[in-house]
Enzyme design. Sequence first.
Site, PDB file in Angstrom:
ATOM      1  N   ASN A 235      34.507  43.355  29.315  1.00 54.89           N
ATOM      2  CA  ASN A 235      35.959  43.219  29.494  1.00 54.89           C
ATOM      3  C   ASN A 235      36.311  43.070  30.970  1.00 54.89           C
ATOM      4  O   ASN A 235      35.714  43.688  31.842  1.00 54.89           O
ATOM      5  CB  ASN A 235      36.738  44.360  28.825  1.00 54.89           C
ATOM      6  CG  ASN A 235      36.241  45.747  29.160  1.00 54.89           C
ATOM      7  OD1 ASN A 235      35.060  45.971  29.371  1.00 54.89           O
ATOM      8  ND2 ASN A 235      37.157  46.693  29.214  1.00 54.89           N
TER       9      ASN A 235
ATOM     10  N   GLU B  33      39.597  43.194  33.245  1.00 49.12           N
ATOM     11  CA  GLU B  33      41.021  43.550  33.273  1.00 49.12           C
ATOM     12  C   GLU B  33      41.724  42.923  34.458  1.00 49.12           C
ATOM     13  O   GLU B  33      41.096  42.314  35.330  1.00 49.12           O
ATOM     14  CB  GLU B  33      41.153  45.086  33.267  1.00 49.12           C
ATOM     15  CG  GLU B  33      40.554  45.667  31.989  1.00 49.12           C
ATOM     16  CD  GLU B  33      40.752  47.165  31.840  1.00 49.12           C
ATOM     17  OE1 GLU B  33      41.158  47.842  32.810  1.00 49.12           O
ATOM     18  OE2 GLU B  33      40.487  47.666  30.729  1.00 49.12           O
ATOM     19  N   ASN B  34      43.037  43.068  34.465  1.00 44.40           N
ATOM     20  CA  ASN B  34      43.850  42.443  35.504  1.00 44.40           C
ATOM     21  C   ASN B  34      45.068  43.320  35.774  1.00 44.40           C
ATOM     22  O   ASN B  34      45.588  43.957  34.846  1.00 44.40           O
ATOM     23  CB  ASN B  34      44.296  41.050  35.025  1.00 44.40           C
ATOM     24  CG  ASN B  34      44.869  40.228  36.143  1.00 44.40           C
ATOM     25  OD1 ASN B  34      46.022  40.381  36.531  1.00 44.40           O
ATOM     26  ND2 ASN B  34      44.055  39.343  36.678  1.00 44.40           N
ATOM     27  N   ALA B  35      45.529  43.315  37.032  1.00 49.80           N
ATOM     28  CA  ALA B  35      46.720  44.090  37.396  1.00 49.80           C
ATOM     29  C   ALA B  35      47.917  43.678  36.554  1.00 49.80           C
ATOM     30  O   ALA B  35      48.777  44.500  36.231  1.00 49.80           O
ATOM     31  CB  ALA B  35      47.017  43.916  38.884  1.00 49.80           C
TER      32      ALA B  35
ATOM     33  N   CYS C 120      39.100  40.758  26.601  1.00 55.86           N
ATOM     34  CA  CYS C 120      38.092  41.611  25.973  1.00 55.86           C
ATOM     35  C   CYS C 120      36.689  41.030  26.141  1.00 55.86           C
ATOM     36  O   CYS C 120      36.512  39.811  26.270  1.00 55.86           O
ATOM     37  CB  CYS C 120      38.362  41.732  24.477  1.00 55.86           C
ATOM     38  SG  CYS C 120      39.830  42.641  24.026  1.00 55.86           S
TER      39      CYS C 120
ATOM     40  N   GLU D 230      34.327  40.671  23.936  1.00 54.58           N
ATOM     41  CA  GLU D 230      33.901  39.772  22.852  1.00 54.58           C
ATOM     42  C   GLU D 230      34.348  38.344  23.117  1.00 54.58           C
ATOM     43  O   GLU D 230      33.609  37.380  22.875  1.00 54.58           O
ATOM     44  CB  GLU D 230      34.505  40.232  21.519  1.00 54.58           C
ATOM     45  CG  GLU D 230      34.023  41.592  21.043  1.00 54.58           C
ATOM     46  CD  GLU D 230      34.836  42.758  21.600  1.00 54.58           C
ATOM     47  OE1 GLU D 230      35.439  42.639  22.685  1.00 54.58           O
ATOM     48  OE2 GLU D 230      34.855  43.809  20.932  1.00 54.58           O
TER      49      GLU D 230
ATOM     50  N   CYS E 124      38.532  44.443  18.456  1.00 49.95           N
ATOM     51  CA  CYS E 124      39.968  44.426  18.167  1.00 49.95           C
ATOM     52  C   CYS E 124      40.321  43.218  17.298  1.00 49.95           C
ATOM     53  O   CYS E 124      39.520  42.286  17.130  1.00 49.95           O
ATOM     54  CB  CYS E 124      40.776  44.422  19.460  1.00 49.95           C
ATOM     55  SG  CYS E 124      40.868  42.813  20.273  1.00 49.95           S
TER      56      CYS E 124
ATOM     57  N   CYS F 198      40.034  39.718  18.880  1.00 56.63           N
ATOM     58  CA  CYS F 198      38.640  39.278  19.022  1.00 56.63           C
ATOM     59  C   CYS F 198      38.063  38.864  17.669  1.00 56.63           C
ATOM     60  O   CYS F 198      37.302  37.898  17.576  1.00 56.63           O
ATOM     61  CB  CYS F 198      37.794  40.358  19.671  1.00 56.63           C
ATOM     62  SG  CYS F 198      38.163  40.521  21.428  1.00 56.63           S
TER      63      CYS F 198
HETATM   64  N1  THU Z   1      38.537  45.849  24.767  1.00 52.38           N
HETATM   65  C1  THU Z   1      37.499  45.003  24.557  1.00 52.38           C
HETATM   66  O1  THU Z   1      36.851  44.522  25.497  1.00 52.38           O
HETATM   67  N2  THU Z   1      37.201  44.690  23.275  1.00 52.38           N
HETATM   68  C2  THU Z   1      37.872  45.164  22.182  1.00 52.38           C
HETATM   69  O2  THU Z   1      37.600  44.734  21.064  1.00 52.38           O
HETATM   70  C3  THU Z   1      38.896  46.180  22.341  1.00 52.38           C
HETATM   71  C4  THU Z   1      39.327  46.458  23.724  1.00 52.38           C
HETATM   72  C5  THU Z   1      38.894  46.159  26.156  1.00 52.38           C
HETATM   73  C6  THU Z   1      40.218  45.584  26.580  1.00 52.38           C
HETATM   74  C7  THU Z   1      40.604  46.529  27.695  1.00 52.38           C
HETATM   75  O3  THU Z   1      40.000  46.081  28.889  1.00 52.38           O
HETATM   76  C8  THU Z   1      39.981  47.853  27.298  1.00 52.38           C
HETATM   77  O4  THU Z   1      38.984  47.552  26.334  1.00 52.38           O
HETATM   78  C9  THU Z   1      40.958  48.857  26.706  1.00 52.38           C
HETATM   79  O5  THU Z   1      41.680  48.312  25.668  1.00 52.38           O
END
Ligand code: THU
Length: 169
Positions: A71, A73-75, A82, A84, A121, A124
């Site tokens: 994963n 992330e970003n500000a 994600c 996946e 999730c 994904c």
């Molecule tokens: N996240 C994933 O990488 N995959 C998922 O299926 C669920 C959530 C990440 C997104 C975010 O960076 C962190 O987990 C918390 O939600």
Amino acid sequence: MTSIANTRNLKKIKIETELEVFESVSNLPEDIQELMNKAHEARKNAYAPYSHFKVGAAISLANGETVIGNNQENAAFPSGLCAERVAVFHAGAQYPGVQLTAIALTAGSTQHETVVPIPPCGACRQSLAEYEVNQSSSIPVYFMGETGKVVKAQSIKDLLPLIFDSSYL
Ligand code: THU
């Protein structure tokens, strides 16, 4: 009256999913153990300064290659992605049209130990489904926490029944 008529004509659809549970990574087939180890490696490089929740993904391909994702992330929170989808879009970008043979996922917080299997999730699942539908063979998904049990779904469809796909367009 309409609702009574509807009630009389009511039909039910029952959706059942069977998942397999492995006690630990060491109980998985050897090739899947290797794939899961790559997911664990990938997880280390997740960029998750906001959620402190790191996810690693590894996808094996029919050409013998493996692609990984984690994963990012970003500000501006919704701009992150994600693990996946990072992995599956990487596969689509680098090896277009090559079948995906399995996906291994590991996830957990950096602030406490995560021992329960963490499923992908919904977004994904939908993204992965696109590839499964296109290749017309199922993609087994193995998911876990940082340690502990591993759950196997034989197909993305088992995780996302009533998939929306391009046949509806
Ligand atoms: N996240 C994933 O990488 N995959 C998922 O299926 C669920 C959530 C990440 C997104 C975010 O960076 C962190 O987990 C918390 O939600």
